[in-house]
Design a protein around this motif. Sequence first.
Motif, short mmCIF file in Angstrom:
data_model
loop_
_atom_site.label_atom_id
_atom_site.label_comp_id
_atom_site.label_asym_id
_atom_site.label_seq_id
_atom_site.Cartn_x
_atom_site.Cartn_y
_atom_site.Cartn_z
N GLU A 1 1.62 6.39 -1.50
CA GLU A 1 1.61 7.09 -2.77
C GLU A 1 2.70 8.14 -2.91
O GLU A 1 3.01 8.58 -4.01
N PHE B 1 3.21 -0.29 -3.15
CA PHE B 1 2.33 0.85 -2.85
C PHE B 1 1.74 0.71 -1.45
O PHE B 1 1.69 1.68 -0.67
N ASP B 2 1.29 -0.48 -1.10
CA ASP B 2 0.73 -0.71 0.24
C ASP B 2 1.79 -0.52 1.32
O ASP B 2 1.48 -0.05 2.42
N GLN C 1 4.31 -5.06 -7.36
CA GLN C 1 3.18 -5.50 -6.55
C GLN C 1 3.49 -5.39 -5.05
O GLN C 1 4.54 -5.83 -4.59
N GLN D 1 -1.16 0.93 -7.06
CA GLN D 1 -2.09 -0.11 -6.62
C GLN D 1 -2.17 -1.26 -7.60
O GLN D 1 -2.37 -2.41 -7.19
#
Length: 323
Positions: free
Chosen positions: A50, A45-46, A42, A33
Amino acid sequence: MAKKTYLQALNEAMRQEMERDENVFILGEDVGQFGGCFGVTQGLFDRFGEARVIDTPITESVIVGAAAGAAASGLRPIAELMFVDFIGVALDQLFNQAAKMRFMFGGKAKVPMTLRMPQGAGVGAAAQHSQSLEAWFMHIPGLKVAIPATPYDAKGLLISAIRDDNPVVFLEHKMLYGLEGEVPDEPYTVPFGQADIKREGADVTVVATASMVQAALAAAEALAGDGISVEVVDPRTVQPLDMDTIIASVKKTHRLVVAHEAVGFAGPGAEIVAQVAEKALDYLDAPVRRVAAPFSPIPFTPPLEKAWIPNADDIVAAIKAIS
């Protein structure tokens, strides 16, 4: 081609490879995150969750060891250490395990892991967070070592690293993250062991790596007004090292300067100079010059750090000394 930063090129390379191959995953401290210490991961993760962008404990030996084990088991990990300086606590996992596993099992084991590490001075991070250590890694049989100097090379070399069946040490200079350049949107590879002539010239060869490529290009531009034509050669990988391109350039220009931010003593330039001496000594019309950092820890205070880092003026002075 769209203009992208070095950082964006790296991020795009990882995203595209993770979309292409479900065996590719990322692990490291704060890569999830938070998006990585310098923001290189950046948004990943989204996008992938995870299970494929894994925040690890603050234990570099675990990160590198887990990556080596996962790679030997058929996955393609991209491990990130916050700073190259922290590799010291994971040298056994890298040097004695990942690098040697394929050889010790008669070629039956593959270790397709990529170890990304920021390196280099210029951000005021002092002696324990600013070193350039490529000479350590290029000395170890079994490792490949990439050291991109442009956004284009950063993306292409990282994709090559992820797809390679051998462990790759991927070194990113912190001062290059904001550098912009043309980068294709689609995936592409830059082959290992193939140097790039960043600027053609006739009077002197400058072999430069990482941030020193930009310094060498600035020096070449400055010297053009004095009638000195400088050829800038970027090895792009120091293991394998494309000596054929370097030797061909030296045979054309008859002069050589090697520039890197790593300290000069036993630095990567020493290997380049040694091989030129072995293979093309008779073509040299002047002594070889090395432009490198002094043999000392990196100072914290900004004026001293600035004085410690080699720059374009140093390269200009070295060229003028042999022209």
